[in-house]
Design an enzyme around this catalytic site. Structure first.
Site, mmCIF file in Angstrom:
data_model
loop_
_atom_site.group_PDB
_atom_site.id
_atom_site.type_symbol
_atom_site.label_atom_id
_atom_site.label_comp_id
_atom_site.label_asym_id
_atom_site.label_seq_id
_atom_site.Cartn_x
_atom_site.Cartn_y
_atom_site.Cartn_z
ATOM 1 N N GLU A 17 0.774 -1.344 -0.032
ATOM 2 C CA GLU A 17 -0.105 -0.020 -0.006
ATOM 3 C C GLU A 17 0.927 1.225 0.041
ATOM 4 O O GLU A 17 0.492 2.536 -0.316
ATOM 5 C CB GLU A 17 -0.912 -0.011 1.247
ATOM 6 C CG GLU A 17 -1.709 -1.175 1.345
ATOM 7 C CD GLU A 17 -2.692 -0.980 2.590
ATOM 8 O OE1 GLU A 17 -3.996 -1.145 2.607
ATOM 9 O OE2 GLU A 17 -1.971 -1.110 3.722
ATOM 10 N N ASP A 215 -12.395 -7.737 2.962
ATOM 11 C CA ASP A 215 -12.970 -8.864 3.472
ATOM 12 C C ASP A 215 -14.067 -8.584 4.255
ATOM 13 O O ASP A 215 -14.299 -7.621 4.682
ATOM 14 C CB ASP A 215 -11.811 -9.990 4.048
ATOM 15 C CG ASP A 215 -11.339 -9.184 5.333
ATOM 16 O OD1 ASP A 215 -11.865 -9.458 6.407
ATOM 17 O OD2 ASP A 215 -10.289 -8.391 5.033
#
Ligand code: SAH
Length: 250
Positions: A17, A215
């Site tokens: 990231e 998720d």
């Protein structure tokens, strides 16, 4: 660097990231401190310092204190991933936290469940202006993106942090039910945000964070995680932070 302008610290949880942000950094300079790499430089002309929080509350708190004490950070923004637990919070959406609770803090019966001992607080609020700027950056930065054929939604609300990767339907339900029974309605679970929020609260510095939902904190939470971080979350983080620094640089 203008000594009056303290740098904005930008924390990522995972290297994938952070990579896109380091690439864009002007006058990049890396300092290793407390076993961590801190990247100083400028984004859109704004002095920034980039770091990986590392995973979990203690690691994130250590990184935050180093950012403030050693690198003079004037505010901290976190961009990472999280499990979506609120209804309608789906994989590919983003959550900008308005407040942060530690779902594994329980010093009862000495203190009420979830309360951070000696602070009298169960949740630490994000800085309203910085969180608003992040929401704006999400809306602008994610324009035109699709995940599974769906435009990402930008949610705002409570984020719950704890030293646990929540990856079970029952575990997730129990955790959410327990929080709910104490009046907390979390949208997402992750492992660092509330720690950074607590450090910033102690130092009186603005904090805000955005989490891309990787998720649903259920039995399949871990399955596509690495691929999602590499292919989706890293793209979101770069776009969102690019828009944020552009807006803050004014
Ligand atoms: N596979 C990674 C480790 C990921 S740990 C590695 O090897 O580096 C999970 C990270 O994503 C943490 O930073 C946490 O904040 C966030 N996260 C995403 N989904 C989560 C969930 N369901 N429960 C807890 N944290 C989650």
């Amino acid at each position: 660097m203008n000594p009056l302008q303290r740098p904005l610290a930008i924390l990522s949880a995972l290297a994938e990231e952070q990579a896109g942000l380091v690439e864009q950094l002007q006058d990049a300079h890396c300092v290793t401190h407390a076993g961590r790499d801190f990247w100083q430089g400028y984004l859109a002309g704004l002095p920034v310092v980039l770091a990986l929080s590392r995973i979990g509350k203690v690691a994130a708190a250590t990184t935050s204190v180093a950012l403030i004490e050693r690198f003079g950070a004037g505010s901290i923004v976190f961009a990472g991933v999280a499990g979506g637990v609120g209804s309608g919070v789906q994989v590919g959406d983003v959550v900008v936290g308005t407040a942060y609770v530690q779902h594994d803090m329980d010093a009862s019966p000495l203190f009420p469940r979830y309360q951070i001992p000696l602070t009298g607080q169960t949740a630490f609020a994000a800085d309203a202006a910085l969180a608003r700027a992040l929401v704006f950056a999400c809306v602008v930065g994610l324009q035109g993106l699709r995940h599974d054929g769906r435009a990402p939604l930008v949610h705002q609300g409570l984020v719950a942090s704890g030293d646990r990767f929540v990856s079970g339907q029952d575990e997730m339900r129990n955790l959410v039910e327990a929080l709910r029974s104490h009046g907390h309605e979390p949208l997402a679970v992750e492992m660092e945000g509330a720690a950074v929020a607590q450090v910033c609260h102690d130092y009186g510095l603005p904090f805000a964070a955005v989490r891309t939902i990787s998720d649903r904190a259920d039995d399949t939470a871990h399955v596509d995680f690495p691929v999602f971080v590499r292919d989706v979350a890293s793209v979101y983080a770069r776009r969102i932070i690019t828009e944020l620094v552009r807006a803050l640089a004014g």
